[in-house]
Each structure stands twice: as structure tokens, then as C-alpha cells.
Enzyme design. Structure first.
Site, PDB file in Angstrom:
ATOM      1  N   LYS A 195      -3.465  -7.045  -8.520  1.00 40.67           N
ATOM      2  CA  LYS A 195      -4.552  -6.075  -8.437  1.00 40.67           C
ATOM      3  C   LYS A 195      -4.014  -4.728  -8.910  1.00 40.67           C
ATOM      4  CE  LYS A 195      -7.846  -3.791  -5.427  1.00 40.67           C
ATOM      5  NZ  LYS A 195      -8.573  -3.797  -4.158  1.00 40.67           N
ATOM      6  N   LYS A 248      -7.144  -8.803 -11.262  1.00 42.41           N
ATOM      7  CA  LYS A 248      -8.231  -7.824 -11.128  1.00 42.41           C
ATOM      8  C   LYS A 248      -7.752  -6.467 -11.633  1.00 42.41           C
ATOM      9  CE  LYS A 248     -10.807  -5.385  -7.678  1.00 42.41           C
ATOM     10  NZ  LYS A 248     -10.849  -4.963  -6.316  1.00 42.41           N
TER      11      LYS A 248
HETATM   12  C1  PBG Z   1     -11.073  -3.050  -1.661  1.00 37.26           C
HETATM   13  C2  PBG Z   1     -11.651  -3.492  -2.956  1.00 37.26           C
HETATM   14  C3  PBG Z   1     -11.951  -2.746  -4.113  1.00 37.26           C
HETATM   15  C4  PBG Z   1     -12.586  -3.627  -4.989  1.00 37.26           C
HETATM   16  C5  PBG Z   1     -12.618  -4.867  -4.373  1.00 37.26           C
HETATM   17  N1  PBG Z   1     -12.015  -4.768  -3.129  1.00 37.26           N
HETATM   18  C6  PBG Z   1     -11.798  -1.310  -4.422  1.00 37.26           C
HETATM   19  C7  PBG Z   1     -10.488  -0.669  -4.489  1.00 37.26           C
HETATM   20  O1  PBG Z   1      -9.422  -1.306  -4.429  1.00 37.26           O
HETATM   21  O2  PBG Z   1     -10.506   0.558  -4.552  1.00 37.26           O
HETATM   22  C8  PBG Z   1     -13.141  -3.275  -6.340  1.00 37.26           C
HETATM   23  C9  PBG Z   1     -14.205  -4.185  -6.864  1.00 37.26           C
HETATM   24  C10 PBG Z   1     -14.989  -3.652  -8.007  1.00 37.26           C
HETATM   25  O3  PBG Z   1     -14.693  -2.593  -8.594  1.00 37.26           O
HETATM   26  O4  PBG Z   1     -15.969  -4.318  -8.367  1.00 37.26           O
HETATM   27  N2  PBG Z   1      -9.765  -2.612  -1.664  1.00 37.26           N
END
Ligand code: PBG
Length: 324
Positions: A195, A248
Site C-alpha cells: 500500500k 494499492k
Molecule cells: C484506510 C484506507 C484508505 C483507503 C482504503 N483504506 C485511505 C488511506 O490510506 O488514507 C483508500 C481507498 C481509496 O482511495 O479508494 N487507511
């Protein structure tokens, strides 16, 4: 063999030939639909930066999930926005927390769909970070306890799978052992393994009200420039017990999806994140692109790169387009 003996155009000449040699097919089976749940009743609040996406109260969420299931989409992932936030994100693991209530309501209705819950602290903390703050930084090891508590409470409410998205070190192992100790060895973990600290999450943070109140997430989410590090993260999560590994965002990281495909033996999820969705919607609203075709091209590309499943706000549109 080369031109003029070999002519690739021969096999492209009509739709039936093209069907015969098509290598990648996007199907409704590949889709996971993200949903945002908020307190209250009768709430269906549009997210301004994500046309077509709403924040739903539990009653409306249940109706929405019924529709999603009727489109034959196999899974949803839930994000919660709590009534109130505090330093330690206690709404994340509260017995009557927003996600816990939402999951119970979906399960009480007996809807035939996989209910995944996102496990993270950022929607529940007053500072908007993904864990407990100590000396101005997110403290890894004390955060693990809260993540484990959160995951367990989601599963006790009836969640079919948990998806930790916090990027703390060791969280998959910690969640796995807490689930196992409590009789939930059959519940899988979908780990947000690679991520990245991405600017594509902007619209999501509007939707989930989860933007950090100070600083950013660079001290825990990955540097967008790194590929080798993603392989190390995936390897760790697999060792710790991840059943599905996630990359992601998806679009700017197709090479990472491809590398995970060739180097590891686990199902791969790719998250077609909020910013990727909003860019398509915005350009389409301006009449600059053909929304449906661009949507299919992007999602097919993510699948061709090696993803087995895609988390996408387009899931319902795709299911309708494919005539599920
Ligand atoms: C929670 C989380 C996030 C997303 C999914 N889970 C945001 C972040 O890490 O700031 C992003 C999903 C999206 O942008 O569609 N941590």
C-alpha cells in the site's frame, strides 16, 4: 515468420475472431464493491468528489447490499464513519460500533455475499492517523493491539474476511493469532500488502472523513518509487498468514501487480482507488472521454497485469454493463 507471411490482422478481422483470441476477460466474479456506512437513519449522502458514491446509514446500506448481491457481485468491503472520534479510535472496536452494527444487519438479512471489513484506525481517530500517536509518530506495537481487537470484533459481528489497511509492521500475524485463539481459524485475511503513500486517496478521505490532521502517512505507507520493497512487504504478509495480498493503488502500480503475480503464489487483489475513479468520472462529465469504455479498459488492464480481483467503485456499473 514475419510479414508478409505472418499477418496479425487476420485474427482481428471480425468480432468472432477477436473473441477467439481474447486473452483477458473481466467478469462480475472479479469485483469487490466498496461501501461507506455512517450513523443515522435514512441517510444517503452523495460524496461530492466521487459521483455515484454515497455515504449510507445502516438501513440504506442493507438495501444497497441487496442490490449489489442481485447483480451477482461476490463481495463488498465496508468502511465506517463513526459518531465521534477520539485519540485511540475506540469507535473502531466498539461492540456497537458502526461497522459492527452494519455487518450484523447485513448478516441478519441473510444476504448471500462476502462481507469484508477494512481494518484501520484512521476513520476513528481524532488526529486521522492509522494508529496511536506517541511522540508525534504512529506507534507500531501498541497500534497492533487495537487492530487485532478491531478485527476480532468485526468477525464476531459476522464479517467473512478482514482487510487490514494500516501498514503497521506485524499486523497480519497479530490479527491471525487473535482470530485463531478465538475460534476463527476459518476466517481469511486480505492484506493491503503493498500500500503506497498515494495522492490518489484524496476523494476517499473526503468520503471517509479520514484525512490526517497533521503531517502525512509517509512514515508508514510505502514510497511510490519503490518496487523491491513491495516484494518484501508481500513476502512478509504471506509469511504472517495473508490469504490474499493486495496492491494499492492499481493504475500507477501495474508493474507491481505483475511482479507479485510472477514472484508469489497467492491470490492478488488490486485496489482501483478513489482518485482513479474520480478522474474518469470528471473527464467523462466534461465529455472528454467515453466513460464506459475507459472504465473497461482500465479494469481489463489491471486484470491483464495479474490481479485476480479488483476493488472498484465501478463494480455495479461493470456488472450492469456485462448484463449480470
Ligand atoms: C484506510 C484506507 C484508505 C483507503 C482504503 N483504506 C485511505 C488511506 O490510506 O488514507 C483508500 C481507498 C481509496 O482511495 O479508494 N487507511
Amino acid at each position: 515468420m514475419e510479414y508478409p507471411v505472418y499477418r496479425p490482422r487476420r485474427m482481428r478481422k471480425n468480432p468472432n475472431f477477436r473473441r477467439l483470441i481474447r486473452e483477458t476477460r473481466l467478469t462480475v466474479d472479479d469485483l469487490i464493491y466498496p461501501l461507506f456506512v455512517v450513523p443515522g437513519e435514512g441517510v444517503k449522502e452523495p460524496v461530492p468528489s466521487m459521483p455515484g458514491v454515497f455515504r449510507l446509514s445502516v438501513d440504506n446500506l442493507v438495501k444497497e447490499v441487496e442490490e449489489v448481491a442481485s447483480l451477482r457481485i461476490p463481495a463488498i468491503i465496508l468502511f465506517g464513519i463513526p459518531e465521534s472520534k477520539d485519540e485511540v479510535g475506540s469507535g473502531a472496536y466498539a461492540e456497537d460500533g458502526i461497522i459492527q452494527r452494519a455487518v450484523r444487519a447485513i448478516k441478519e438479512k441473510g444476504i448471500d455475499i462476502v462481507v469484508i471489513t477494512d481494518v484501520c484506525m484512521c476513520e476513528y481517530t481524532s488526529h486521522g492517523h492509522c494508529g496511536i500517536i506517541k511522540d508525534g509518530d504512529v506507534d507500531n506495537d501498541s497500534t497492533l493491539e487495537l487492530l487485532a481487537k478491531t478485527a476480532l470484533s468485526h468477525v464476531q459481528a459476522g464479517a467473512d474476511m478482514v482487510a487490514p489497511s494500516d501498514m503497521m509492521d506485524g499486523r497480519v500475524a497479530r490479527i491471525r493469532s487473535v482470530l485463531d485463539e478465538n475460534g476463527f481459524s476459518g476466517i481469511p485475511i486480505m492484506a493491503y500488502s503493498a500500500k503506497y503513500c498515494s495522492s490518489f486517496y484524496g476523494p476517499f478521505r473526503d468520503a471517509a472523513d479520514s484525512a490526517p490532521q497533521f503531517g502525512d502517512r509517509q512514515a508508514y505507507q510505502m514510497d511510490i518509487a519503490n518496487g523491491e520493497e513491495a516484494m518484501r512487504e508481500v513476502a512478509l504478509d504471506i509469511m504472517e498468514g495473508a490469504d490474499i495480498v493486495m496492491v494499492k493503488p492499481a493504475l500507477a502500480f501495474l508493474d507491481i501487480i505483475q511482479r507479485v503475480r510472477t514472484q508469489f503464489d497467492r491470490p492478488i487483489a488490486a485496489y482501483n482507488v478513489s482518485g482513479e475513479y474520480s478522474m474518469v468520472k470528471a473527464a467523462a462529465e466534461k465529455g472528454w472521454i467515453d466513460e464506459k469504455r475507459v472504465m473497461m479498459e482500465i479494469l481489463t488492464g489491471i486484470k491483464r497485469a495479474g490481479a485476480d480481483m479488483i476493488l472498484t467503485y465501478f463494480a455495479k456499473d461493470v456488472a450492469k454493463l456485462l448484463g449480470a
